[in-house]
Structures are given as structure tokens and as C-alpha cells.
Design an enzyme around this catalytic site. Structure first.
Site, PDB file in Angstrom:
ATOM      1  N   LYS A 184       5.866   0.228  27.545  1.00  0.00           N
ATOM      2  CA  LYS A 184       4.485  -0.180  26.757  1.00  0.00           C
ATOM      3  C   LYS A 184       3.503   0.420  27.542  1.00  0.00           C
ATOM      4  O   LYS A 184       2.035   0.756  27.393  1.00  0.00           O
ATOM      5  CB  LYS A 184       4.977  -1.153  26.345  1.00  0.00           C
ATOM      6  CG  LYS A 184       5.847  -1.824  25.085  1.00  0.00           C
ATOM      7  CD  LYS A 184       5.288  -0.282  23.442  1.00  0.00           C
ATOM      8  CE  LYS A 184       6.342   0.531  22.757  1.00  0.00           C
ATOM      9  NZ  LYS A 184       6.849  -1.239  21.807  1.00  0.00           N
ATOM     10  N   HIS A 206       2.469   4.867  18.979  1.00  0.00           N
ATOM     11  CA  HIS A 206       2.834   4.289  18.967  1.00  0.00           C
ATOM     12  C   HIS A 206       4.147   5.051  17.871  1.00  0.00           C
ATOM     13  O   HIS A 206       4.153   4.566  16.633  1.00  0.00           O
ATOM     14  CB  HIS A 206       2.962   2.366  18.372  1.00  0.00           C
ATOM     15  CG  HIS A 206       3.641   1.440  18.600  1.00  0.00           C
ATOM     16  ND1 HIS A 206       3.461   0.684  18.264  1.00  0.00           N
ATOM     17  CD2 HIS A 206       4.913   1.139  19.820  1.00  0.00           C
ATOM     18  CE1 HIS A 206       5.065   0.098  18.588  1.00  0.00           C
ATOM     19  NE2 HIS A 206       5.699   0.725  18.995  1.00  0.00           N
TER      20      HIS A 206
HETATM   21  P1  GTP Z   1      10.375  -1.775  17.753  1.00  0.00           P
HETATM   22  O1  GTP Z   1      11.327  -0.951  17.975  1.00  0.00           O
HETATM   23  O2  GTP Z   1       9.825  -3.347  17.550  1.00  0.00           O
HETATM   24  O3  GTP Z   1       8.730  -0.700  17.861  1.00  0.00           O
HETATM   25  O4  GTP Z   1      10.683  -1.406  15.964  1.00  0.00           O
HETATM   26  P2  GTP Z   1      10.799  -0.433  15.007  1.00  0.00           P
HETATM   27  O5  GTP Z   1       9.233   0.726  14.468  1.00  0.00           O
HETATM   28  O6  GTP Z   1      11.617   0.748  15.871  1.00  0.00           O
HETATM   29  O7  GTP Z   1      11.532  -1.313  13.499  1.00  0.00           O
HETATM   30  P3  GTP Z   1      13.394  -1.014  13.283  1.00  0.00           P
HETATM   31  O8  GTP Z   1      12.944  -0.017  13.010  1.00  0.00           O
HETATM   32  O9  GTP Z   1      13.710  -0.797  14.296  1.00  0.00           O
HETATM   33  O10 GTP Z   1      13.506  -1.767  11.978  1.00  0.00           O
HETATM   34  C1  GTP Z   1      13.030  -3.347  11.818  1.00  0.00           C
HETATM   35  C2  GTP Z   1      13.047  -3.900  11.492  1.00  0.00           C
HETATM   36  O11 GTP Z   1      12.191  -3.358   9.569  1.00  0.00           O
HETATM   37  C3  GTP Z   1      14.924  -3.857  10.983  1.00  0.00           C
HETATM   38  O12 GTP Z   1      15.432  -5.610  10.446  1.00  0.00           O
HETATM   39  C4  GTP Z   1      14.734  -2.778   9.254  1.00  0.00           C
HETATM   40  O13 GTP Z   1      16.247  -3.531   8.891  1.00  0.00           O
HETATM   41  C5  GTP Z   1      13.460  -3.012   8.931  1.00  0.00           C
HETATM   42  N1  GTP Z   1      13.401  -1.852   8.076  1.00  0.00           N
HETATM   43  C6  GTP Z   1      13.221  -0.825   8.514  1.00  0.00           C
HETATM   44  N2  GTP Z   1      12.800   0.239   7.612  1.00  0.00           N
HETATM   45  C7  GTP Z   1      13.017  -0.496   6.852  1.00  0.00           C
HETATM   46  C8  GTP Z   1      13.272   0.429   5.239  1.00  0.00           C
HETATM   47  O14 GTP Z   1      12.926   1.573   5.387  1.00  0.00           O
HETATM   48  N3  GTP Z   1      12.844  -1.516   4.289  1.00  0.00           N
HETATM   49  C9  GTP Z   1      13.173  -2.076   4.545  1.00  0.00           C
HETATM   50  N4  GTP Z   1      13.145  -3.014   3.508  1.00  0.00           N
HETATM   51  N5  GTP Z   1      13.518  -2.900   5.899  1.00  0.00           N
HETATM   52  C10 GTP Z   1      13.155  -2.404   7.121  1.00  0.00           C
HETATM   53  C1  SPV Z   2       7.512  -3.380  20.844  1.00  0.00           C
HETATM   54  O1  SPV Z   2       7.503  -4.195  20.324  1.00  0.00           O
HETATM   55  O2  SPV Z   2       7.082  -2.044  19.701  1.00  0.00           O
HETATM   56  C2  SPV Z   2       8.938  -2.938  20.814  1.00  0.00           C
HETATM   57  C3  SPV Z   2       9.769  -3.483  21.754  1.00  0.00           C
HETATM   58  O3  SPV Z   2       9.406  -1.457  20.644  1.00  0.00           O
HETATM   59  S1  SPV Z   2       9.433  -3.766  23.156  1.00  0.00           S
HETATM   60  O4  SPV Z   2       9.620  -3.131  24.564  1.00  0.00           O
HETATM   61  O5  SPV Z   2       9.388  -5.134  24.164  1.00  0.00           O
HETATM   62  O6  SPV Z   2       7.176  -3.268  23.315  1.00  0.00           O
HETATM   63 MN    MN Z   3       7.538   0.118  19.261  1.00  0.00          MN
END
Ligand code: GTP
Ligand code: SPV
Ligand code: MN
Length: 598
Positions: free
Chosen positions: A222, A242
Site C-alpha cells: 500500500k 486499488h
Molecule cells: P483486501 O485484501 O482487504 O483488499 O480485500 P478484497 O477486496 O480482496 O476482499 P476479499 O475478496 O478478500 O473478500 C473479503 C470478504 O468479502 C470475504 O469474507 C469474502 O468472503 C466476502 N466476499 C467476497 N466476494 C463476495 C460476494 O460476491 N458476495 C458476498 N456476499 N461476499 C463476498
Molecule cells: C487492504 O486493506 O486493502 C489490504 C490489506 O489489501 S493491507 O495489505 O493490510 O493493506
Molecule cells: Mn487491498
């Protein structure tokens, strides 16, 4: 002290020193300040990894998992006060406050440096200073950037070697140039009172103290790839976002590339690794990246994207064989698990994993877990760090120095109300407005309350390294440099019905929305013009095999409720007022047009 001599005594390891005088000079100065016992120059090799893993296990930083079940995998629990990004401790230090803008914490660079100097003084006494050279982006790409992170955390080294291309490749890319990001990191005593994640975009420098966690400590992610890179991108004519990047291949073999910005823990990793439903014979999704995209107009007139990262730092809770089978395969080996729950015999578990919690579970704080306590066994922001090459759905293009041409950009938030499943913006300017006015419920990825709707423009609120108003302007300016503009969309997987259930099943079923989106890009799908944008009708979507998705339920999920939208306009205005001085006129016009249409 002379860093040329201050090498650890580990045989041939720890010695990959570059000749670059700018690197050597800076490391010398830093070493003089932090006074480490040793300097370990990382080379990113397998031998080095084996040695550092062994050291980390000896020090109790990592616990090996059952190597039969989880080959090459380790467990880490962080200090319970250090489990997520801390936005209130994150600073953009530019000479003028206006440059950082009203959405960032700001401190005058000299004042911040003075404060940090005092904290860094002698901070690595008796410890090893690791030098991590790393490359963000594919080798040989005009978009790639070199960073060097100096850290006293072996956990950070072992995570960085998964997340970035580390070692000789970075020194080779840098050569004798001065153009690299300087990153200094120390955990100190992990005291939240002495936690500063400070960025000096004008000097291309990061100093992070007091936290060993994810986005606070893995400086390539980040800090460099978003906050510093967004600042560089403004001046150099590109975008650091992002965003995940994926490839959709249809049954005819046509490939379409899509980038999507959802805020932290709102579904990027899941969307990037999605497996289409059974009825989608011949369709295939492959992953370019799951968190960050660097995008620049290319000579072919299109916006090209690379994934600067080399691994995934993904949310564990909710990951299972049904929701994300590709992630389960990715994490099956050579993964570091942080703050999930574990068993004494070296297994791991989290809320929403396939199996019920095993007996004798040890929670993320290291204590026996009582299922009746009402507490979570795994921290809601517990994570896995896995190499990108483990992903069975990895795109062949992931390493392509040219990047991939983007046809669609999707913005999306976590919204229980108001926002329909999907709509398309009328134009680039309208799309920028849609991204700029985006809202989402807060999640466990950052310290603070969870479930509160806040404005998170383009999912970049915590990650934009300069004034957010200027950032919108930069997005608009990009229009003049991209001949074939990506179409812009907004999605919401998280709308709830009257009974509090998700209206849309999400995960693999999101393919149906994606099909409509790429169909729109290729002029092959129909839509209706509504006040907020173009929306699909029931018959425009492929809902084959979804018996539960009746016309009524679809209409409920797509509803544009005047009362909810009045409230939305008020919330949008709060951000726009905050950014008033730098807000581009076009944003105000777009808002006026929306009000008029509504
Ligand atoms: P960061 O790594 O923090 O940037 O997160 P991210 O945007 O990659 O999110 P990620 O795909 O890890 O999903 C985060 C949470 O949202 C998880 O607990 C998933 O199970 C939930 N989630 C992801 N996609 C969906 C969806 O299509 N529907 C629902 N209801 N939940 C979802
Ligand atoms: C986020 O928070 O969007 C992440 C995890 O992908 S961290 O690397 O902690 O920012
Ligand atoms: Mn992220």
C-alpha cells in the site's frame, strides 16, 4: 560503521550487495542511525528462504504447520494490538498541506523526520537489519519500479519475498540509477502510541515504525504501490489503483480484460479468482492481479494494466472450497497464515472455512478457543500470504511487461441498501463521478468501527498519496491520453432484502454480471437508460440455472429508491464539500445532472 563489512556470518548468504552508490550511501546513513548488529543483504533465493524460515521458527516468529497437510506453510500471530492498517497513524508528509489534501493526515516533512529520527536512533541495537531489494511489476516493464526496504522484522522479509519480485532482479533493474523508493521499517516495541506510517512522496521515501502488520509494514504494497505510486503517476501520466485485474475468455476464445476497484475486504481477491457457474461452458476467468493495478496509456491507444505484485495477501475468513476454490488451492502450500486459528497438531481454521471448527482450537491470540465465548477464533482481518504462481487460474499475461489492455473498469462498494447490482456510466466523465462519489461500509481491514457507510472514492480513500480533488482531475485528464476508453461500471454484491439476506448469491455467480459488462463493452448486450446510468433488464442478464432469481427478486435488487437516493446525494455532498477547493468543475456538473435526472 561500514555496511561493506557489517555482514552477518551466514556462509555465502546475506551478501548480495549492489554497487549502486546511492543505495550504499543511504544504507550507510540509516545503519549509522539505527545501529544494527548485522546487515543481511537479501538475494531472494530458495537457500536464503530456507535459512530465514529456520531462524524465524527458532525465534518463535513462525510456527511450522503440519507439513503433510500444509507443505511449506507456516503460522504467525501478530501482537493483538497490531492486526490491521491504522489510518489514523498514516501520514502524507509534503511541504505544503494542500498537496496532501483534506482526506489525508499531514505533517510537515521536517517535523515528521525529527520525530522519527528520535524513534529510529539506536532502534536496531543487537538486531539484524535486513536489506530487501524488490521490483514492483514484471521484469523489463516500463511500468515497473524498484524499492528497497530496510527492516528489522524477519516476518516482513519472508512476506515481502512472496509479495514482490525480490533480489538480484531488482538490483539489475536499478543499475546505477538514483530512482528507487527508500523504505525504512522497524517494529520498535510495537506500541500504538509510537506508530507512524509516514510517506514522503516528494522524496520517494517511506518510514514506517511501530507496526509489523500487512499494509503498515510490507512497504511495497500500500505504501509504495498505491500512496507513493499514485503521486508519481500523477506527474508521469499513469494511474496507480486499488484494483484487481482479470481476463475473461469466452467460448469463442476472445479475451477481455477488466479492472475493478472495491474497498478493502469487499471482494477483489474473490472476483479475481472466480470460477464461473456450471452453465458457463467454455468460459474462463484468469487472474492478473488481486489488489493493485498500475495503468498507463500504450501506443495502441488503449489503457494497459500490470499487477505490480507477485503474491496475494488475502483475507482468510469466508474463504472456502465453495466460495473460492482457486484461493484454497493457492494457499495449500508455501503460505504464511497470520492471525487465523490453529490446532496443536499444525492445522489452521477460520470462520467460513469448509469444515466445522476442530476440537482443541487455539484462537488468533494464542489461547484455547471456547466456541461458546461468542468470540471469533480467527481475527476477522486474518490473512494468508501466498505466491501468485500457486494460483491455478493465474493468467499467462500476469508476467507480461506490456500489461493487458483494459476494456472495462468496475467500481463497487459494500452497500446493504441504495445501490443496485450493476449499472453502467454514461461516459468517462460520468464514470469518474461514479467512482469519486462511491460509498462503502467499513471493514476489519482497518482499525476502527465496522459496518459504517463512508465515502471511499475509487476505493482509494486510505491510499491516495495526494489531494483527492487533484486525483479526480488526474482521472479526467487521462481521458485525453486514452484513445480507446474503457467503459465504466458500478456493482454491489452486498445489497440486502427485507429479511436481511443478501439479494445476490455473489462469488462465482458474479460471472453473470461480468458477462453483461463485457457484452456492453463489445456492443452485444442491451440495457435501459435510467437516472443513475444504463441498467440491465431481467431479460438482458443470463440467469440460467438460478431458479430463485425471479423477476420480482431481480427488480427488488435493481430498484432505484428515490428516498434512498436523496440520502445518498447528501452523503456524497459531504465529501464534495470537504474537497471543495480542488474539486474539478466536471464533478459538480455531473452531480447537478444526476440531481436533475433523479
Ligand atoms: P483486501 O485484501 O482487504 O483488499 O480485500 P478484497 O477486496 O480482496 O476482499 P476479499 O475478496 O478478500 O473478500 C473479503 C470478504 O468479502 C470475504 O469474507 C469474502 O468472503 C466476502 N466476499 C467476497 N466476494 C463476495 C460476494 O460476491 N458476495 C458476498 N456476499 N461476499 C463476498
Ligand atoms: C487492504 O486493506 O486493502 C489490504 C490489506 O489489501 S493491507 O495489505 O493490510 O493493506
Ligand atoms: Mn487491498
Amino acid at each position: 560503521m561500514n555496511p561493506l563489512q557489517a555482514i552477518s556470518s551466514q556462509g555465502k548468504l546475506g551478501k548480495l550487495q549492489p554497487n549502486n552508490p546511492f543505495v550504499l550511501d543511504w544504507i550507510q546513513k540509516t545503519a549509522d542511525l539505527v545501529q544494527p548488529e548485522n546487515i543481511f543483504w537479501c538475494d531472494g533465493s530458495e537457500e536464503e528462504k530456507a535459512y530465514l524460515m529456520e531462524q524465524a521458527v527458532k525465534q518463535g516468529v513462525l510456527i511450522p504447520l503440519d507439513q503433510k497437510k500444509w507443505p511449506g506453510c507456516h503460522y504467525h500471530h501478530s501482537n493483538p494490538n497490531d492486526v490491521a492498517r491504522v489510518e489514523q497513524c498514516t501520514y502524507i508528509c509534503t511541504r505544503r498541506q494542500k498537496e496532501a489534501g483534506p482526506t489525508n493526515n499531514w505533517m510537515e516533512p521536517k517535523a515528521m523526520r525529527q520525530k522519527l529520527q528520535a524513534l529510529l536512533q539506536g532502534s536496531m541495537k543487537g538486531r539484524t537489519l535486513f536489506v530487501i531489494p524488490y521490483l514492483m511489476g514484471p521484469s523489463g516493464s516500463r511500468l515497473s519500479k524498484v524499492g528497497v526496504e530496510l527492516t528489522d522484522s524477519i516476518y516482513v522479509v519472508l512476506n515481502m519475498r512472496i509479495m514482490a519480485r525480490m533480489g538480484k532482479v531488482a538490483w539489475d533493474h536499478l543499475g546505477n540509477s538514483e530512482d528507487f523508493n527508500r523504505g525504512t521499517h522497524t517494529v520498535l516495541d510495537c506500541n500504538p502510541e509510537r506508530r507512524f506510517i509516514s510517506h514522503f512522496p516528494e522524496e520517494n521515501e517511506i518510514i514506517s515504525v511501530g507496526s509489523g502488520y500487512g499494509g503498515n509494514a510490507l512497504l511495497g504494497k500500500k505504501c509504495l504501490a498505491l500512496r507513493i505510486a499514485s503521486y508519481l503517476g500523477r506527474d508521469e501520466g499513469w494511474l496507480a489503483e486499488h484494483m484487481l485485474v482479470l481476463c475473461v475468455q469466452d467460448p469463442e476464445g476472445r479475451k477481455t480484460y477488466v479492472a475493478a476497484a472495491f474497498p478493502s475486504a469487499c471482494g477483489k481477491t474473490n472476483f479475481a479468482m472466480m470460477i464461473p457457474p456450471h452453465s458457463y461452458k467454455g468460459w474462463k476467468i484468469t487472474t492478473i492481479g488481486d489488489d493493485i493495478a498500475w495503468m498507463k496509456p500504450a501506443p495502441d491507444g488503449r489503457l494497459h494494466a500490470i499487477n505490480p505484485e507477485n503474491g496475494y495477501f488475502g483475507v482468510a475468513p469466508g474463504t472456502n472450497l465453495k466460495s473460492n476454490p482457486n484461493a484454497m488451492k493457492t494457499i495449500a502450500r508455501d503460505t504464511i497464515f497470520t492471525n487465523v486459528a490453529r490446532t496443536p497438531d499444525g492445522d489452521v481454521w477460520w470462520e467460513g472455512k469448509d469444515n466445522p471448527p476442530p476440537a482443541d482450537l487455539i484462537d488468533w491470540k494464542g489461547k484455547p478457543w471456547d466456541p461458546r465465548s461468542g468470540e471469533k477464533a480467527a481475527h476477522p482481518n486474518s490473512r494468508f500470504t501466498s505466491p501468485m504462481k500457486n494460483n491455478p487460474a493465474l493468467a499467462v499475461e500476469a508476467d507480461d511487461p506490456q500489461g493487458v489492455p483494459i476494456s472495462a473498469i468496475i467500481f463497487g462498494g459494500r452497500r446493504a441498501t441504495t445501490m443496485p447490482l450493476v449499472f453502467q456510466a454514461f461516459s468517462w466523465f460520468h464514470g469518474v463521478f461514479v467512482g469519486a462519489s462511491m460509498g462503502s461500509e467499513t471493514t476489519a481491514a482497518a482499525v476502527g468501527s465496522v459496518g459504517q457507510v463512508r465515502r471511499d472514492p475509487m476505493a482509494m480513500l486510505p491510499f491516495c498519496g495526494y489531494n483527492m480533488g487533484q486525483y479526480f482531475d488526474h482521472w479526467m485528464e487521462m481521458r485525453r491520453h486514452i484513445e480507446i476508453l474503457p467503459r465504466i461500471f458500478h456493482v454491489n454484491w452486498f445489497r440486502k432484502d427485507g429479511a436481511g439476506r443478501f439479494c445476490w448469491p455473489g462469488f462465482g455467480e458474479n460471472m453473470r454480471v461480468l458477462e453483461w459488462i463485457i457484452g456492453r463493452c463489445h456492443g452485444q448486450k442491451d440495457a435501459r437508460e435510467k437516472s443513475i446510468g444504463w441498467v440491465p433488464r431481467f431479460d438482458d442478464m443470463n440467469l440460467k440455472g438460478m431458479e430463485e432469481m425471479t423477476r420480482e427478486r431481480f427488480d427488488e435488487m435493481m430498484k432505484i429508491d428515490p428516498e434512498e437516493w436523496r440520502n445518498e446525494l447528501v452523503l456524497q455532498n459531504e465529501l464534495f464539500l470537504k474537497l471543495y477547493h480542488e474539486l474539478p468543475k466536471e464533478m459538480i456538473y455531473q452531480r447537478e445532472l444526476l440531481v436533475a435526472r433523479l
